[in-house]
Design an enzyme around this catalytic site. Structure first.
Site, short mmCIF file in Angstrom:
data_model
loop_
_atom_site.label_atom_id
_atom_site.label_comp_id
_atom_site.label_asym_id
_atom_site.label_seq_id
_atom_site.Cartn_x
_atom_site.Cartn_y
_atom_site.Cartn_z
CB CYS A 43 -0.93 0.00 1.21
SG CYS A 43 -1.98 1.48 1.28
CB CYS A 48 -3.74 2.23 -1.85
SG CYS A 48 -3.04 1.54 -0.35
CE LYS A 51 -5.01 3.39 -6.13
NZ LYS A 51 -5.85 2.32 -5.53
CE1 TYR A 178 -7.43 -2.00 -5.93
CE2 TYR A 178 -8.44 -4.17 -6.05
CZ TYR A 178 -7.44 -3.33 -5.58
OH TYR A 178 -6.46 -3.84 -4.77
CD GLU A 182 -7.97 2.14 -8.16
OE1 GLU A 182 -8.73 2.35 -7.20
OE2 GLU A 182 -6.89 1.50 -8.07
CG HIS A 437 -28.79 23.50 -1.46
ND1 HIS A 437 -28.88 22.68 -2.56
CD2 HIS A 437 -28.98 24.77 -1.90
CE1 HIS A 437 -29.12 23.42 -3.63
NE2 HIS A 437 -29.20 24.69 -3.25
CD GLU A 442 -28.30 19.44 -2.10
OE1 GLU A 442 -29.38 19.75 -1.57
OE2 GLU A 442 -27.58 20.24 -2.72
#
Length: 448
Positions: A43, A48, A51, A178, A182, A437, A442
């Site tokens: 990682c 990760c 990346k 994934y 990616e 908002h 939301e």
């Protein structure tokens, strides 16, 4: 004299091994770790973290274009791959130093060399030194799978992407998971022509079909090519250094780089585990029980080497649970239910809980709510890219059993929303929450 040299010897200093080591040491255990590459694991070193830094870099391609619609006089900009690559690798060096320092500060002894298991309570280092330990923890992680066919050695994996000398003009990415999606987004934003090759016509297997379909639609719109139902026949190197790729059911074509993102294989080969009685499954993973214990009472395993859920936060949880249970007097097990996950594609995707199909198969009665919209920023930027949120609920109780999102900042939004799903809240609880908002998040409380 102590019966063993160490209370705990850990093989692998990635996310799970590092957490288990330092927590066990904090409880007073005498701990040592062997790591044959660099402290920090996949990682931190080649996964990760670097990346995600490439993902950030790739986003500037669209952000610079969009800025003109917001009044910024942005000139035409060139991208320098070497600058980003070197800065990312420098940050990896920084993190490697921090992880190493963390182990040192907690009194964990480190051996930067390969270790193999030579007995229920014994490991042997590459240097030939033999060490005894009351407990041995296998946290050796996994490595990218490379398919076997003529010329496959000419390709690279995600490990090597971070060290490319130059940015390839034409990239083939093999796989539909994934990692493949990616890197497809990253290379595409950097200006490379990307072709994705997959054995089936399904990308991101395991994610909700609506999210998969939306990502495929947007990826095609961005110019990424796909070759579905394709197997590799061969890869041959051309005279100019490029590669000719031959696939089943498709015409051959030339690329400058082939990246294999076809899954990850647990790192158990050559560790000596089977020789001492540790059971390994058909995929090479260490078989463990709910307390991370293998078939040998003194040997445990956590993280990707067990092939349960190959995610960094899960490995960390498993390392923590192991240390708490064995050395802290606080036994507990990892709860694998409702683990959130993300794909840092362009745009990113995030999910927690059951997909719509899983919920229908398991629950029967299901209520599904969606929000399909264009983010405000995309509207003004004249970018025709729509976000999609989906909420899957138990049709009888209204309990939210799955939440799925694709769109800008979806992973950042999902982390907080995952708490609500994990807590078992209902659609009514979302409806009663006042919208914040104007935000994309939301939409979570406005879905119909």
């Amino acid at each position: 004299m102590a019966e063993y040299d160490y209370d705990l010897f850990v093989i692998g200093a990635g996310s799970g091994g590092t957490r288990a080591s330092r927590v066990a040491a904090a409880y007073g255990a005498k701990v040592a770790v062997a790591e044959e590459y660099r402290i920090g694991g996949t990682c931190v070193i080649r996964g990760c973290v670097p990346k995600k830094l490439l993902v950030y870099g790739a986003h500037f391609a669209e952000d610079l274009k969009d800025a003109r619609r917001f009044g910024w006089n942005v000139p035409e900009c060139d991208f320098d791959w070497a600058v980003l690559r070197d800065n990312v690798l420098a940050d990896v060096d920084r993190l490697n130093g921090l992880y190493t320092q963390t182990l040192h500060n907690n009194g964990v002894e480190t051996f930067i060399e390969r270790a193999t298991v030579t007995g229920p309570h014994e490991v042997t280092l590459a240097s030939g030194k033999t060490i005894s330990a009351k407990y041995i923890l296998i946290a050796s992680g996994a490595h990218p799978h490379v398919p076997d066919f003529p010329g496959s050695e000419l390709g690279i994996t995600s490990n090597e992407v971070f060290h490319l000398d130059t940015l390839p003009k034409r990239v083939l990415i093999a796989g539909g998971g994934y990692i493949a999606n990616e890197f497809a987004g990253i290379f595409n934003e950097f200006g490379s022509h990307v072709t994705m090759v997959n054995r089936t016509d399904v990308i991101l297997r395991g994610y909700d079909h609506s999210m998969r379909d939306r990502l495929l639609q947007i990826s095609l719109m961005k110019g990424i090519d796909f070759r579905f139902h394709a197997e590799f026949n061969s890869i041959e190197q051309n005279a100019d250094g490029s590669f000719k790729v031959s696939l089943t059911k498709h015409e051959p074509f030339d690329v400058d780089c082939v990246v294999f993102a076809t899954g990850r294989v647990p790192n158990t080969k050559g560790l000596g585990l089977e020789e001492v009685g540790v059971q390994i499954d058909s995929k090479g993973a260490v078989q463990v029980d709910a307390d991370n214990k293998s078939s040998v009472d003194s040997i445990y395993a956590v993280g990707d080497v067990t092939n349960r859920v190959q995610l960094t936060p899960v490995a960390i949880r498993e390392g923590q649970a192991f240390a708490d249970t064995i050395f802290g007097g606080k036994p507990h097990q990892v709860d694998y239910n409702c683990i959130p996950s993300a794909v840092f594609s362009h745009p990113p995707l995030a999910a927690v809980g059951m997909t719509e199909s899983e919920a229908r198969n398991k629950l029967g009665s299901v209520a599904v709510y969606t929000a399909d919209f264009r983010a405000m920023k995309n509207v003004l930027a004249d970018r025709n890219e729509r976000a999609l949120y989906k909420m899957v609920c138990d049709g009888m109780t209204g309990k939210v059993v799955g939440l799925h999102m694709i769109g800008p900042d979806a992973p950042e939004i999902m982390q907080a929303a995952a708490v609500a799903v994990k807590a078992g809240l209902t659609k009514d609880a979302f409806d009663q929450t006042v919208a914040l908002h104007p935000t994309m998040s939301e939409e979570l409380v406005l879905m119909k």
